[in-house]
Design an enzyme around this catalytic site. Structure first.
Site, PDB file in Angstrom:
ATOM      1  N   ASN A  71      42.781  48.717  43.241  1.00  0.00           N
ATOM      2  CA  ASN A  71      43.175  47.338  43.550  1.00  0.00           C
ATOM      3  C   ASN A  71      43.868  47.369  44.918  1.00  0.00           C
ATOM      4  OD1 ASN A  71      44.297  44.821  43.737  1.00  0.00           O
ATOM      5  ND2 ASN A  71      45.436  44.915  41.810  1.00  0.00           N
ATOM      6  N   ARG A  82      38.915  45.768  42.062  1.00  0.00           N
ATOM      7  CA  ARG A  82      39.274  44.367  41.908  1.00  0.00           C
ATOM      8  C   ARG A  82      38.818  43.633  43.174  1.00  0.00           C
ATOM      9  NH1 ARG A  82      45.089  41.552  42.680  1.00  0.00           N
ATOM     10  NH2 ARG A  82      44.524  39.544  41.825  1.00  0.00           N
ATOM     11  N   HIS A 112      43.310  35.247  38.173  1.00  0.00           N
ATOM     12  CA  HIS A 112      43.809  36.003  37.009  1.00  0.00           C
ATOM     13  C   HIS A 112      42.771  36.031  35.880  1.00  0.00           C
ATOM     14  CE1 HIS A 112      48.032  34.538  38.352  1.00  0.00           C
ATOM     15  NE2 HIS A 112      47.897  35.791  38.743  1.00  0.00           N
TER      16      HIS A 112
END
Ligand code: ADP
Length: 398
Positions: free
Chosen positions: A7, A90, A179
């Site tokens: 990430n 991500r 999210h």
């Protein structure tokens, strides 16, 4: 299969090695890039955390160091890099191009670059992470897991803004939501707690951390969420204002004689809990100040809770009720008083808060006869990334 989950931020790399088949975390760590004084931290599961200051020029140097560390004969969590079957990245913004995770190829990367326009602070850093891994481990399959993908099931009436339609057609101005991996994970876990399948239940998920968003998940699919074109819309957050009258922007531009970008910077970085209290973006300090009677901290807490309550009410109305409301992320998981402020006084909506269970951090913190269950479920976005990545990598070799 072991999966390296990456990430990347503009000056940071968060990483984990997981085995999603066993839900097992092998190690995790964080790099903060700052030239000669970059910091590198690493924790092998079951061992002490180690941190050091090292010179790291860029993301690629950071990824090299991760690989050296995880395969180190003394402190590594694996013995050979071949034990990493795939890398999961991500990617914050998938725009309308991605409603699910995908394997990396050049066509996919081109689309991510185009979508950088929608997430200029995030996508370029995420892309840098992919490029860094490709440079260091070119033969390992890689997947992208998007924050926006889970929300792509929203219908036009949920995602369109009431502005001239041509701006959606020409510029793709619409609500995307973020999210998504967290809302997906906790809504599925919630169904398990209820003893049902995700397709059988209506869940409201409240991911409340430094950033925060709510989502309405109806029979396994997201039907609405509180973040928008960018993560600025919706809840009050650590430093973000969340919802406000857009006319505030031009009003402040004229009063302060500043540009639209400067107002946006204020709304993103100097607003929210920090802006209201002038104390901090961290809920722990606001709680402390409120306990000592600081007026602005007290009102900030009330505003924060009221906004979350508002979205819960909105989604209860949109879905004609819910089976459960889930709380997750830094504040949602740890702040029992905030959960209480949000969940109390909703008995007429079938929501019966249990103060004792809440204080004890029980998974179900509503009373036994509550029609709508209140659930506390820790999120695990890295596990979702690892699971999707392993699945895609396995499918690719079939
Ligand atoms: P993000 O991923 O959005 O950066 P997290 O989900 O890690 O954020 O949440 C971080 C926030 O959680 C912190 O800023 C802090 O306000 C809050 N937090 C963590 N622990 C507690 C606690 N015990 N009580 C209240 N708030 C907490």
């Amino acid at each position: 299969m072991n999966v390296l989950v990456i990430n990347c931020g503009s000056s940071s790399v968060k990483y984990q090695v997981l085995n999603p088949d066993k839900d097992e975390l092998l190690c995790k760590g964080l790099i903060e890039l700052s030239g000669d004084t970059s910091t590198f931290s690493y924790t092998r599961t079951g061992s002490e955390k180690m941190s050091k200051t090292v010179p790291l020029a860029d993301h690629t140097a950071g990824v090299k160091m991760i690989l050296e560390t995880i395969t180190d004969p003394e402190i590594g969590c694996i013995s050979d890099i071949k034990e990493i079957g795939a890398v999961g990245h991500r990617m914050v913004h998938g725009g309308e191009d991605f409603a699910a995770s995908v394997l990396v190829d050049e066509d996919v990367m081109k689309k991510c670059e185009i979508n950088s326009e929608l997430a200029p602070l995030h996508n370029p850093a995420n892309i840098a992470g992919v490029r860094a891994c490709q440079a260091v481990m070119p033969d390992v399959p890689m997947a992208l897991v998007f924050d926006t993908a889970f929300h792509q099931t929203m219908e036009p009436e949920a995602y369109l803004y009431a502005i001239p339609y041509e701006y959606y057609e020409k510029f793709k101005v619409r609500k995307y939501g973020f999210h998504g991996t967290s809302h997906l994970f906790v809504s599925q876990e919630a169904a398990k707690v209820l003893g049902k399948k995700p397709e059988e239940v209506k869940i409201i998920t409240c991911h409340i951390g430094n950033g925060g968003s709510c989502a309405a998940v109806e029979y396994g699919k997201c039907v609405d969420t509180s973040m928008g074109l960018t993560p600025l819309e919706g809840l009050i957050m650590g430093t973000r204002s969340g919802d406000l009258d857009p006319a505030v922007i031009t009003f402040l531009m004229s009063k302060l004689n500043i540009s639209a970008e400067e107002v946006l910077d204020i709304l993103n970085k100097k607003s929210g809990l920090l802006g209201i209290t002038g104390i901090s973006n961290d809920m722990r300090f606001i709680d402390e100040a409120a306990a000592k009677g600081n007026d602005r901290a007290c009102v900030a807490l009330k505003m924060f809770a009221r906004r979350v309550k508002g979205y819960i009410g909105n989604y209860l109305a949109q879905m004609n009720g819910a089976d459960a409301i889930v709380f997750t992320a830094g504040v949602g998981e740890n702040d029992a008083e905030m959960r209480e402020m949000i969940c109390k006084n909703m008995e007429n909506l079938g929501i019966h808060f249990d103060a004792e269970k809440n204080a004890k951090k029980e998974t179900v913190f509503s009373t036994d006869d509550s029609a709508v269950k209140l659930l506390l479920i820790p999120t695990n976005e890295e596990l979702v990334i690892a699971r999707d990545t392993a699945r895609l990598a396995a499918e690719a070799v079939k």
